[in-house]
Design a protein around this motif. Structure first.
Motif, PDB file in Angstrom:
ATOM      1  N   LYS A  94       0.831  -1.209   0.000  1.00  0.00           N
ATOM      2  CA  LYS A  94       0.000   0.000   0.000  1.00  0.00           C
ATOM      3  C   LYS A  94       0.859   1.250   0.000  1.00  0.00           C
ATOM      4  CE  LYS A  94      -4.246  -1.733   2.140  1.00  0.00           C
ATOM      5  NZ  LYS A  94      -5.189  -1.616   3.288  1.00  0.00           N
ATOM      6  N   SER A  95       1.937   1.220   0.759  1.00  0.00           N
ATOM      7  CA  SER A  95       2.823   2.373   0.814  1.00  0.00           C
ATOM      8  C   SER A  95       3.497   2.620  -0.538  1.00  0.00           C
ATOM      9  CB  SER A  95       3.874   2.172   1.903  1.00  0.00           C
ATOM     10  OG  SER A  95       4.733   3.280   1.991  1.00  0.00           O
ATOM     11  N   LEU A  96       3.951   1.560  -1.188  1.00  0.00           N
ATOM     12  CA  LEU A  96       4.630   1.694  -2.477  1.00  0.00           C
ATOM     13  C   LEU A  96       3.692   2.159  -3.581  1.00  0.00           C
ATOM     14  CD1 LEU A  96       6.835  -1.533  -2.404  1.00  0.00           C
ATOM     15  CD2 LEU A  96       7.664   0.820  -2.336  1.00  0.00           C
ATOM     16  N   GLN A  97       2.436   1.785  -3.467  1.00  0.00           N
ATOM     17  CA  GLN A  97       1.479   2.195  -4.491  1.00  0.00           C
ATOM     18  C   GLN A  97       1.416   3.712  -4.631  1.00  0.00           C
ATOM     19  OE1 GLN A  97      -2.303   0.341  -3.580  1.00  0.00           O
ATOM     20  NE2 GLN A  97      -1.373  -1.696  -3.570  1.00  0.00           N
ATOM     21  N   GLY A  98       1.472   4.412  -3.490  1.00  0.00           N
ATOM     22  CA  GLY A  98       1.395   5.870  -3.531  1.00  0.00           C
ATOM     23  C   GLY A  98       2.542   6.490  -4.285  1.00  0.00           C
ATOM     24  N   THR A  99       3.695   5.806  -4.306  1.00  0.00           N
ATOM     25  CA  THR A  99       4.878   6.329  -4.990  1.00  0.00           C
ATOM     26  C   THR A  99       4.968   5.842  -6.430  1.00  0.00           C
ATOM     27  OG1 THR A  99       6.084   6.343  -2.889  1.00  0.00           O
ATOM     28  CG2 THR A  99       7.398   6.457  -4.890  1.00  0.00           C
ATOM     29  N   LEU A 100       4.696   4.569  -6.648  1.00  0.00           N
ATOM     30  CA  LEU A 100       4.972   3.959  -7.948  1.00  0.00           C
ATOM     31  C   LEU A 100       3.796   4.019  -8.911  1.00  0.00           C
ATOM     32  CD1 LEU A 100       7.007   0.882  -6.681  1.00  0.00           C
ATOM     33  CD2 LEU A 100       7.873   2.966  -7.761  1.00  0.00           C
ATOM     34  N   ILE A 101       2.575   4.061  -8.402  1.00  0.00           N
ATOM     35  CA  ILE A 101       1.438   4.257  -9.310  1.00  0.00           C
ATOM     36  C   ILE A 101       1.303   5.765  -9.490  1.00  0.00           C
ATOM     37  CG2 ILE A 101      -1.000   3.785  -9.755  1.00  0.00           C
ATOM     38  CD1 ILE A 101       0.845   1.339  -9.693  1.00  0.00           C
ATOM     39  N   SER A 102       2.216   6.265 -10.312  1.00  0.00           N
ATOM     40  CA  SER A 102       2.407   7.710 -10.456  1.00  0.00           C
ATOM     41  C   SER A 102       2.628   8.046 -11.926  1.00  0.00           C
ATOM     42  CB  SER A 102       3.626   8.139  -9.623  1.00  0.00           C
ATOM     43  OG  SER A 102       4.123   9.392 -10.051  1.00  0.00           O
ATOM     44  N   PRO A 103       2.235   9.245 -12.346  1.00  0.00           N
ATOM     45  CA  PRO A 103       2.441   9.621 -13.757  1.00  0.00           C
ATOM     46  C   PRO A 103       3.907   9.744 -14.146  1.00  0.00           C
ATOM     47  CG  PRO A 103       1.596  11.464 -12.468  1.00  0.00           C
ATOM     48  CD  PRO A 103       1.475  10.253 -11.619  1.00  0.00           C
ATOM     49  N   THR A 104       4.809   9.834 -13.175  1.00  0.00           N
ATOM     50  CA  THR A 104       6.238   9.943 -13.493  1.00  0.00           C
ATOM     51  C   THR A 104       6.928   8.588 -13.593  1.00  0.00           C
ATOM     52  OG1 THR A 104       6.810  10.195 -11.156  1.00  0.00           O
ATOM     53  CG2 THR A 104       6.398  12.214 -12.399  1.00  0.00           C
ATOM     54  N   THR A 105       6.200   7.508 -13.313  1.00  0.00           N
ATOM     55  CA  THR A 105       6.779   6.166 -13.378  1.00  0.00           C
ATOM     56  C   THR A 105       6.718   5.658 -14.815  1.00  0.00           C
ATOM     57  OG1 THR A 105       6.083   5.683 -11.109  1.00  0.00           O
ATOM     58  CG2 THR A 105       6.619   3.803 -12.502  1.00  0.00           C
ATOM     59  N   ALA A 106       7.890   5.447 -15.422  1.00  0.00           N
ATOM     60  CA  ALA A 106       7.937   5.049 -16.835  1.00  0.00           C
ATOM     61  C   ALA A 106       7.312   3.666 -17.043  1.00  0.00           C
ATOM     62  CB  ALA A 106       9.374   5.075 -17.330  1.00  0.00           C
ATOM     63  N   ASN A 107       7.577   2.723 -16.126  1.00  0.00           N
ATOM     64  CA  ASN A 107       7.047   1.357 -16.248  1.00  0.00           C
ATOM     65  C   ASN A 107       5.745   1.209 -15.460  1.00  0.00           C
ATOM     66  OD1 ASN A 107       9.202   0.181 -17.851  1.00  0.00           O
ATOM     67  ND2 ASN A 107      10.495   0.478 -16.043  1.00  0.00           N
ATOM     68  N   LEU A 108       4.877   2.191 -15.593  1.00  0.00           N
ATOM     69  CA  LEU A 108       3.633   2.233 -14.813  1.00  0.00           C
ATOM     70  C   LEU A 108       2.793   0.973 -15.001  1.00  0.00           C
ATOM     71  CD1 LEU A 108       1.578   3.740 -13.032  1.00  0.00           C
ATOM     72  CD2 LEU A 108       0.729   4.869 -15.111  1.00  0.00           C
ATOM     73  N   ASP A 109       2.632   0.521 -16.236  1.00  0.00           N
ATOM     74  CA  ASP A 109       1.775  -0.640 -16.492  1.00  0.00           C
ATOM     75  C   ASP A 109       2.295  -1.889 -15.783  1.00  0.00           C
ATOM     76  OD1 ASP A 109       0.152   0.938 -18.033  1.00  0.00           O
ATOM     77  OD2 ASP A 109       0.989   0.289 -19.949  1.00  0.00           O
ATOM     78  N   SER A 110       3.621  -2.078 -15.781  1.00  0.00           N
ATOM     79  CA  SER A 110       4.206  -3.252 -15.128  1.00  0.00           C
ATOM     80  C   SER A 110       3.981  -3.222 -13.625  1.00  0.00           C
ATOM     81  CB  SER A 110       5.708  -3.328 -15.420  1.00  0.00           C
ATOM     82  OG  SER A 110       5.944  -3.490 -16.801  1.00  0.00           O
ATOM     83  N   PHE A 111       4.165  -2.026 -13.025  1.00  0.00           N
ATOM     84  CA  PHE A 111       3.943  -1.913 -11.585  1.00  0.00           C
ATOM     85  C   PHE A 111       2.470  -2.119 -11.246  1.00  0.00           C
ATOM     86  CE2 PHE A 111       8.058   0.359 -11.598  1.00  0.00           C
ATOM     87  CZ  PHE A 111       8.669  -0.304 -10.552  1.00  0.00           C
ATOM     88  N   PHE A 112       1.585  -1.593 -12.071  1.00  0.00           N
ATOM     89  CA  PHE A 112       0.150  -1.780 -11.831  1.00  0.00           C
ATOM     90  C   PHE A 112      -0.212  -3.262 -11.871  1.00  0.00           C
ATOM     91  CE2 PHE A 112      -4.135  -2.280 -13.713  1.00  0.00           C
ATOM     92  CZ  PHE A 112      -4.886  -1.767 -12.659  1.00  0.00           C
ATOM     93  N   ASP A 113       0.285  -3.970 -12.877  1.00  0.00           N
ATOM     94  CA  ASP A 113      -0.005  -5.407 -12.983  1.00  0.00           C
ATOM     95  C   ASP A 113       0.500  -6.154 -11.747  1.00  0.00           C
ATOM     96  OD1 ASP A 113      -1.148  -4.982 -15.435  1.00  0.00           O
ATOM     97  OD2 ASP A 113       0.626  -5.578 -16.583  1.00  0.00           O
ATOM     98  N   TYR A 114       1.678  -5.777 -11.246  1.00  0.00           N
ATOM     99  CA  TYR A 114       2.251  -6.432 -10.068  1.00  0.00           C
ATOM    100  C   TYR A 114       1.371  -6.195  -8.841  1.00  0.00           C
ATOM    101  CZ  TYR A 114       5.483  -7.682  -6.323  1.00  0.00           C
ATOM    102  OH  TYR A 114       6.048  -8.244  -5.211  1.00  0.00           O
ATOM    103  N   PHE A 115       0.976  -4.942  -8.641  1.00  0.00           N
ATOM    104  CA  PHE A 115       0.171  -4.611  -7.460  1.00  0.00           C
ATOM    105  C   PHE A 115      -1.205  -5.273  -7.516  1.00  0.00           C
ATOM    106  CE2 PHE A 115       2.942  -0.681  -7.105  1.00  0.00           C
ATOM    107  CZ  PHE A 115       3.605  -1.138  -5.990  1.00  0.00           C
TER     108      PHE A 115
END
Length: 466
Positions: free
Chosen positions: A278-299
């Motif tokens: 939950k804590s990482l989501q606030g940082t990584l599900i972000s418009p500045t994250t280049a690999n956003l789709d990969s992180f979203f799929d992981y979460f």
């Protein structure tokens, strides 16, 4: 003799029967009772907050009393909140804890009685001891390593003396509290490097190799029982693991990959893993994250709760809307300190660097000297520096005066509805200062741009050939 023997046998039988029924009726108490009364209070309820528990207890309008029965999974520390005031308490099933306090002088008037009172009297004394011995945060974290550690040790020893003098019979609590005191010191130590950089203005500072004690370095954070009992252990576990993960992720969100999250697979406590996610989501599900789709799929794959998944999807959709190249949200007719009104569309044709701030925000004000330096460096370049205050309307004059007193440059604007302004909401700004960079066509370059004191801002400007 025979009659005596018969009488004795009857007596033994009677005792056996009584013992049998006694064992049958004696049950383990699987609840705790908390009650109390508040003087001079205008709050409608008290909140009890602990591990996977948040209970709101209504306060009687007539006599300001409250009472509730709690079925606890086990003994634990809790935060008991009365409006903006709170106390740390300890409860276990079987306790009948009564609390009284005058909310006009809460710290000095809080009293405990009933089962569990001695443990909570100690916790109150410990809180006073902490306030007496620990310097303010800027002073504490500005100290050198040894002086900082000496203060932590003095506090721990003083708390241990209080615990020893408290005449507490609960050996489980004593053992847990001794561990908790150690964890409290570790928690401060874990924050020292970043805090010392900030408060001592040494951005490159790193702690020495001998700073952390061996028993901290060897912690594995796999004790699920303690994780459920004490928030200090939970915070320490989360902070230590997040620090490790962020080091693997690196400073550049464009280079971050899902591989940095492999450490999560080694976490033994399911609740800890969920908290880290939950804590990482606030940082990584972000418009500045280049690999956003990969992180979203992981979460999504590692999130069990349907409610949490819905929140994650909403966060992801907001991030996609604010990614590089998307049209920027607009602000319209914001009050300009120099007079009149200004809209974002008025600045079309230039790069626009927006600083969202407020007069009451210390970190915002700390950025002002750096912002002035950047403005000076890029004076007469194809870029506008816009500072948008989210002060409330009642603080309008404070904003006007601060802009004048600090001789703030650039375009100084006041948002139309403070933190609830549409522009602030559209950019999903959760904290300030917050910086945004927009291109001459009105499209987003970065919805979370580097702050003026960050060398990466100039690197970004140079890359854009501003």
């Amino acid at each position: 003799m025979k009659n005596q023997e018969v009488t004795m046998n009857k007596l033994i039988s009677l005792v056996a029967i009584l013992l049998f029924f006694s064992c049958e009726t004696e049950k383990t108490i699987d609840y705790a009772i908390i009650s109390g009364k508040l003087e001079n209070s205008n709050v409608k309820s008290v909140k009890l907050i602990g591990f996977e528990l948040e209970k709101e207890i209504s306060i009687n309008d007539v006599d300001n009393s409250f009472s509730d029965t709690l079925y606890l999974d086990g003994p634990a520390y809790f935060d008991l909140q009365f409006g903006r005031t709170y106390a740390t308490i300890y409860l276990k099933n079987g306790d009948e804890l009564n609390i009284t306090a005058d909310t006009e002088d809460f710290d000095k008037t809080i009293r405990y009685s009933g089962d569990g009172s001695k443990k909570n009297q100690y916790l109150t004394a410990k809180s006073f001891d902490e306030k007496k011995l620990r310097p303010p945060m800027p002073e504490l974290y500005s100290l050198d390593e040894q002086a900082f550690k000496n203060i932590l040790k003095d506090i721990e020893l003083s708390h241990l003396k209080l615990l020893e003098d408290a005449s507490i019979m609960d050996t489980d609590f004593i053992a847990l509290e001794k561990d908790n005191l150690k964890y409290e010191s570790f928690l401060f130590m874990n924050d020292y490097e970043a805090a010392h950089r900030y408060f001592s203005n040494q951005p490159e500072f790193k702690v020495s190799s001998s700073f952390f004690p061996e028993d901290f370095k060897s912690m594995t954070f796999d004790n699920e029982a303690i994780y459920s009992k004490t928030n200090i252990y939970r915070s320490l576990a989360r902070n230590a693991l997040l620090k490790n993960i962020y080091q693997k992720l690196g400073d550049n969100p464009e280079l971050a990959t899902v591989n940095a999250l492999e450490i999560l697979e080694d976490i033994k406590i399911p609740a800890l893993k969920n908290d880290i996610l939950k804590s990482l989501q606030g940082t990584l599900i972000s418009p500045t994250t280049a690999n956003l789709d990969s992180f979203f799929d992981y979460f999504i794959a590692n999130t069990a709760s349907e409610e949490d998944k819905a929140t994650l999807v909403n966060q992801y959709e907001n991030a996609k809307r604010l990614m590089k190249g998307q049209p920027s949200p607009q602000f319209v007719n914001y009050e300009n300190h120099k007079g009149g009104e200004t809209s974002l569309s008025d600045l079309r044709g230039k790069y626009v660097y927006i600083d969202v701030w407020a007069t009451w925000c210390g970190p915002c004000i700390k950025e002002i000297p750096s912002l002035k330096e950047v403005e000076k460096k890029y004076h007469n370049k194809n870029i506008e520096f816009v500072s948008t205050s989210i002060d409330q309307s009642k603080d309008h004059d404070t904003w006007v005066q601060m802009v004048t007193d600090k001789n703030l440059g650039g375009v100084q604007l006041l948002a139309d509805n403070a933190g609830q302004s549409k522009f602030v909401q559209d950019y999903d700004i959760q904290g300030i200062p917050h910086f945004v960079l927009i291109d001459p066509e009105g499209n987003i370059i970065s919805a979370d741009a580097p702050r003026p004191s960050d060398p990466r801002l100039i690197e970004l400007f140079e890359k854009l050939d501003i």
